[in-house]
Design an enzyme around this catalytic site. Structure first.
Site, short mmCIF file in Angstrom:
data_model
loop_
_atom_site.label_atom_id
_atom_site.label_comp_id
_atom_site.label_asym_id
_atom_site.label_seq_id
_atom_site.Cartn_x
_atom_site.Cartn_y
_atom_site.Cartn_z
CB ALA A 132 16.59 -2.97 27.24
CG ASN A 133 17.71 1.65 31.47
OD1 ASN A 133 18.41 1.81 30.47
ND2 ASN A 133 17.17 2.67 32.12
CB ILE A 136 9.36 1.46 24.07
CG1 ILE A 136 8.20 2.46 24.07
CG2 ILE A 136 9.17 0.44 22.95
CD1 ILE A 136 8.13 3.32 22.81
N GLY A 137 11.76 0.02 25.55
CA GLY A 137 12.81 -0.99 25.51
C GLY A 137 12.66 -2.03 26.60
CE1 TYR A 293 13.93 11.34 19.11
CE2 TYR A 293 12.16 12.15 17.71
CZ TYR A 293 12.68 11.18 18.54
OH TYR A 293 11.95 10.04 18.80
#
Length: 373
Positions: A132-133, A136-137, A293
């Protein structure tokens, strides 16, 4: 007259328009009343329509209600550093006794997370977002934090995590947000994070498994597994297992796993149709970053589906979400070739400021979890 019309100030016969000398105000508990300055009196009913109204939902993010020395309510906009006696919620009023229930708000690809969360009070909700840094997060974390939720940014790099916390606090100094160390490439780190979170003795209403690596060269983690598979899937799988008891005791709760449409372009079965475990954590010789991925994202969806089957009877809903094909983020940072391709495509992508990708997160997160308005 044309100038007034252009400015939106032309005279109208709308029953919602107040007569000259009248003013719309709100009480501390959200009821709307009308002041007649010409006759120096107040009343609950609208002077034209006769309807009684109240404001809908809580204050917008960054706003706070205060009382001055004379006992009059005023409002502080911490983001724009200003005060006003005009309730910002007056644009979102509802009738005291509506004839029919309001229809459900519809959202589309242009909706933002802030629009979806408008008027929602998340002060009782606890949210964990991995990775989240940035990207999108971060935008998702900021959206929840600015609406009162206690948000934990689960980040591998604590320096960047703390920087992200300060950026959110810079927008609203009362935001409840903190960074905690979580390295998905280490199962020991995942376990330590879960233990540290549980030691806080708080509930967990929303867990967003967002962190991912893309286009990374082949390498093994300290656990002896291929890094893309472990970071994108197995680390999150383990995290959810460790926090399952907290999620169940916090119901209604929700797990959101960020996957990708690219899951369609791969397979994890052998020629006989059986699951081929060697494809999940391949050797260096058999490794291709894009396929790794795609496989990890397929695992995300299979995991989410099974998790929902097992936990939904206990009040924990689980969903996977594709954030969108036209979002610009930093996921390409592992290889300069991908960085070049993403840079060339950037003029045709949406920025993080548009945030319509995060609106998908928010819509999935708040249904059956957040309070209705």
């Amino acid at each position: 007259m044309a100038a007034l019309k252009y400015a939106g100030l032309e005279d109208t016969d709308s029953e919602e328009e107040l007569p000259p000398g009248w003013e719309e105000r709100t009480t501390r508990d959200g009821w709307v009343y009308y002041a007649n300055h010409l006759e120096e009196k107040t009343q609950w009913e609208h002077p034209k329509s006769g309807k009684r109204k109240r404001v809908a939902g809580g204050l917008p993010y960054g706003w706070e209600q205060e009382t001055d020395e004379s006992g009059q309510v005023y409002f502080v906009d911490h983001i724009n550093k200003r005060t006003t006696y005009l309730d910002p919620r007056l644009a979102f009023t509802v009738e005291d006794n509506p004839v029919k229930p309001p229809t459900r708000q519809k959202y589309d690809g242009n909706s933002t997370a802030m629009e979806i969360l408008q008027g929602r009070d998340l002060s009782e909700k606890v949210v964990i977002i991995t990775g989240a840094n940035s990207g999108i997060g971060f935008e998702t974390a900021k959206s929840f934090a600015l609406h009162g939720a206690y948000v934990i940014l689960a980040c591998r790099n604590m320096s960047r995590g703390n920087d992200a916390v300060q950026r959110i606090l810079g927008e609203w100094h009362k935001a409840k947000v903190e960074a905690m160390t979580l390295d998905l490439a280490s199962l020991h780190s995942v376990q330590q994070f879960a233990e540290a979170f549980k030691s806080k003795n708080v509930p967990l209403h929303i867990l967003i498994c967002n962190a991912a690596t893309f286009g990374a060269p082949w390498c093994l983690t300290e656990d002896g597994l291929e890094s893309t598979f472990q970071v994108n899937h197995l680390g999150h799988f383990y995290l959810v297992q460790l926090l399952e008891d907290v999620l169940r005791s916090s119901s209604p709760a929700r797990v959101v796993v960020v996957s990708s449409e690219s899951h369609r372009f791969t397979e994890i079965k052998d020629s006989s149709g059986k699951l081929d475990f060697s494809l999940l954590s391949p050797s260096k010789k058999e490794y291709w970053a894009m396929l790794a991925y795609n496989r990890s994202k397929l695992c995300n969806i299979l995991f989410s589906n099974e998790l929902n089957r097992r936990l939904s009877p206990h009040g924990v809903m689980c969903n996977s979400v594709h954030p969108g094909n036209m979002m610009y983020s930093s996921i390409h940072r592992s290889w300069w070739v991908y960085t070049l391709l993403f840079t060339l495509a950037r003029p045709f992508t949406k920025s993080m400021g548009n945030l319509s990708h995060s609106s998908a997160f928010v819509q999935i997160c708040f249904e059956n979890v957040l309070p209705a308005v």
